[in-house]
Each structure stands twice: as structure tokens, then as C-alpha cells.
Design a protein around this motif. Sequence first.
Motif, PDB file in Angstrom:
ATOM      1  N   TYR A 192       0.821  -1.211   0.000  1.00  6.86           N
ATOM      2  CA  TYR A 192       0.000   0.000   0.000  1.00  6.86           C
ATOM      3  C   TYR A 192       0.858   1.265   0.000  1.00  6.86           C
ATOM      4  O   TYR A 192       0.459   2.278  -0.568  1.00  6.86           O
ATOM      5  CB  TYR A 192      -0.908   0.023   1.241  1.00  6.86           C
ATOM      6  CG  TYR A 192      -1.842  -1.151   1.351  1.00  6.86           C
ATOM      7  CD1 TYR A 192      -2.885  -1.327   0.445  1.00  6.86           C
ATOM      8  CD2 TYR A 192      -1.693  -2.090   2.378  1.00  6.86           C
ATOM      9  CE1 TYR A 192      -3.755  -2.415   0.557  1.00  6.86           C
ATOM     10  CE2 TYR A 192      -2.552  -3.161   2.496  1.00  6.86           C
ATOM     11  CZ  TYR A 192      -3.576  -3.326   1.578  1.00  6.86           C
ATOM     12  OH  TYR A 192      -4.421  -4.400   1.689  1.00  6.86           O
TER      13      TYR A 192
ATOM     14  N   PRO B  16       4.212   0.716  -3.359  1.00 12.19           N
ATOM     15  CA  PRO B  16       3.746  -0.231  -4.391  1.00 12.19           C
ATOM     16  C   PRO B  16       4.698  -0.419  -5.561  1.00 12.19           C
ATOM     17  O   PRO B  16       4.641  -1.450  -6.242  1.00 12.19           O
ATOM     18  CB  PRO B  16       2.420   0.378  -4.861  1.00 12.19           C
ATOM     19  CG  PRO B  16       2.531   1.834  -4.521  1.00 12.19           C
ATOM     20  CD  PRO B  16       3.333   1.893  -3.270  1.00 12.19           C
TER      21      PRO B  16
ATOM     22  N   LEU C 247      -2.561   1.529  -6.860  1.00 14.56           N
ATOM     23  CA  LEU C 247      -2.216   1.896  -5.483  1.00 14.56           C
ATOM     24  C   LEU C 247      -1.262   3.086  -5.463  1.00 14.56           C
ATOM     25  O   LEU C 247      -1.345   3.951  -4.586  1.00 14.56           O
ATOM     26  CB  LEU C 247      -1.582   0.699  -4.774  1.00 14.56           C
ATOM     27  CG  LEU C 247      -2.548  -0.426  -4.378  1.00 14.56           C
ATOM     28  CD1 LEU C 247      -1.780  -1.645  -3.893  1.00 14.56           C
ATOM     29  CD2 LEU C 247      -3.523   0.044  -3.311  1.00 14.56           C
TER      30      LEU C 247
END
Length: 442
Positions: free
Chosen positions: A8, A11, A382
Motif C-alpha cells: 500500500y 507499491p 495503489l
Amino acid sequence: MIFHFLKYLQPINYFRLKRKNKAYVFPKTRQLNEFVLRHLEKDENYQSNLAQEYDLSWQAIQKGYIGDAETYSHFKRLPIEDEYHFIRKNFHKAWVLYVLVLRLLSFKNPIKEIKAYGASKNAKRQNFAANPISYPTYTDFDSKLIIEKPLVSVIIPTLNRYRYLEDVLKDLENQNYSNFEVIVVDQSEPFQKDFYKDFDLNLNLIHQKEKALWLARNTAIKKAKGNYILLFDDDSRIEPDWIEQHLKTLDFFDADISSGVSISRAGDAVPDNYAYFLISNQLDTGNVLLPKQIFKEIGLFDRQFEKMRMGDGEFGLRAYLAEYKNISNPKAKRLHLKVGSGGLREMGAWDAFRSAKWFAPKPVPSVLYLYRKYFGKKAARLSLLKNIPPSMLPYKFKKNKKLLPIGLLLALFAFPLVAYQVFKSWKIAGKMLKGGAKIEKL
């Protein structure tokens, strides 16, 4: 990645990927020697022993471990309590909340997530720069490579920056190391040939009419006579020992690439890890030394990035995947002026996510080309989520983390425009991917 939740927050980090030996960069903790282990702090607050081992391995890389210990080829899933504990130790609390929100929006069990998030609240933030792994013998190291005096080819593309290029060339005149040539690829308009006549340098001037950065660098690399290529920018300042420190670092660490750190006058804050040696997860063509042989083995810069950004990031990733040892070198630093005109500024963007025009693609399409090609669509999305809100602020406020909530509000307020910009960039990147890489062999 070593901890699952890093997907997260990082990425598109090089270290997420396995290299050609089918292994990651992170060392197995039990293979580290006592000197390295003394710099690491075992964390008993993890629920699993495996998380403790992974944390020590992560610490080793972040604190500057450079060695030959066996590395992990796979990572097992950890309890989510350990995942939250890890990111709480390594990132600002706002990013921990960001991960929680993403997980909840992904329909994870809200009770488990909130409980694990709350359990991590007492974790203390790590400061790797407070106790990095030191290399005390570096100072007195007598480099055979410097004694051999190999020819170094310093390559400088330039575009409408004569005012700053003058200081760049004067800094090169003052270098302690003398066996180097300078190749300037000048794309300026109007072209001023007489500008170069008074410099006391072994200077090879190439006038390139097309304004194309990656073409310029590739052309210069082909023309280079040196066994070592030193890539440089036209808006930088350096110390007299700059070339020496690059060569010394290659020799000391038996490394393939010396990535000098870049201290910017504007933009983001200087990372703490720029103060010590460590394995680099980036390559900056404004300050990097490497053997010409590497270009022969993995190719030149991908011209899909022409008139766009992150061509150096893509080359650095190729070099990482091919297992070249790339050292972040604090001894070979440069001051990057990041002037407001000339160079890539004339291509219409301050950085990868900040366009100078309202309806231009956001980010620059080459960014999504790179992310999708190597990391996949999910990681690319992300990265967009993480980077779009901060990019809503002007470049000069990039250092100010307190303004990030304002960036988020601006992104929400301007959502239709941002969605259009991202869609446009995604579509162009898709066409680039279909077209394939434009990597010429040396």
C-alpha cells in the motif's frame, strides 16, 4: 514484499521484485555477522517470531547493510497485528490510518482490522539514521581503481541552460581526478557554439537539433571513449572530489553502480538515508557512475520515455533485476538546483505527477508505462491513490507534509478533472505497452 502491507505504501519500490536469481534483496537474519547485528534492534512486540526476523532483515537494508549473505526467496504471510505494528514503526501515523481505510474499503473484516490497528498504537517510530551501519575503513581506503586512472566519460545533456551549465563545467575543471572527458549534448535554441571555447576540459560537443533527452544520453554513451560512464545534469553543483568518490565507492564495495545523492534546493525534503552508504533502490541519471559494459549487457535507455520522465528509473530497475550492485553514495553528492526553465521543464512537467497544463495527462504517461510493465495494474492503481493527492499542491510545497490534507481535499474537489487526467495517462500508457520497449543495444 517482506511485509505484505508495504504494497500500500511502497507499491512500486524496486525491492518488491525478485531479481534474476529468483530472490529478493533482503538478507536472511541468521546469516548476518555480529557487527551488523549490533546495529539492529530485535522487537519483542511482534506476535510471531517470523515477523521479528523479517523486521531485522528490513532494518539491515534500511541501515546500510551491504554484503553477500543469502537472501529470502519468498515471504510468508504474517498476522495482521504484526503488519500494522510494522508500518506504525516505519511510517507516519497518517499513512497507517490510510492503510486502515484502504483495507476497510476493500471489505476486510472491520473488527479484526480496527482491533489490529489499535493494538499497534504504542509502537515507536524507528530512526534508521540514528544508528546506521558504518564503514570506518572507507576513509583511509587506498583505491586501486583510482590509482589505475581509468578514463571516465562525463555525459551532460543540456537544453537552454547556458547560465547554469557554465558553473557545471567550471566545477568539472576543478576536479581532483584528471582522466576524464566531457560529452555535452546541446539541444539549445539558439545553439551557442562559442560558449564552449574557453573551458579547460577534454570536451566533446554534440549539437542535437531534436529536443530529446534519452536520445541525447544514448548518443553520448555510444560516443563515449571511457570504460566508465558518469551521467550528470546541467543544473548541478559538485565538490572537487566528486569523480574520485564515485570511483572509490565502486572499488570499496566491489559494486557495479555508484548512485550519488542529490540534494535539492526545491521540492521534497532530503531523506535521512542520504547521509550513509546503503543499497540503492533508485537510479538518478543526474549523478551516477557505472561501467559502460552494463549498457552492453542490458541495453541503453528505453526511448519510450522520450519527452517524458522516469527513463532513469526504468533503467535502474533493469539493472537491479539483473543483479547489479547499486550503492547509494553520500560521498558523491550534488546540489540539484532544479531551475524553473530549460531541460525537462520545457516538456511541460515539474515532476512525474505535476503537469504544467490543466488537461495534460496525470501522471506523465511514462510513469504508468513503467509501473504497469514491471509491477502490474494493481500496484499502479495503489501508486496513483498514494501520489495524486500530494501532487495537487504546487511543487514548492512538496516538503510540507502538513499540507497533505489540503492536497486530498483539492483532489476530491477537482475529481472530474483528475479522473480525466488519469484516464488519459492510463490510455496513453496502454498504447506504449502495446508498442513495446524501444531499447537499443550498445
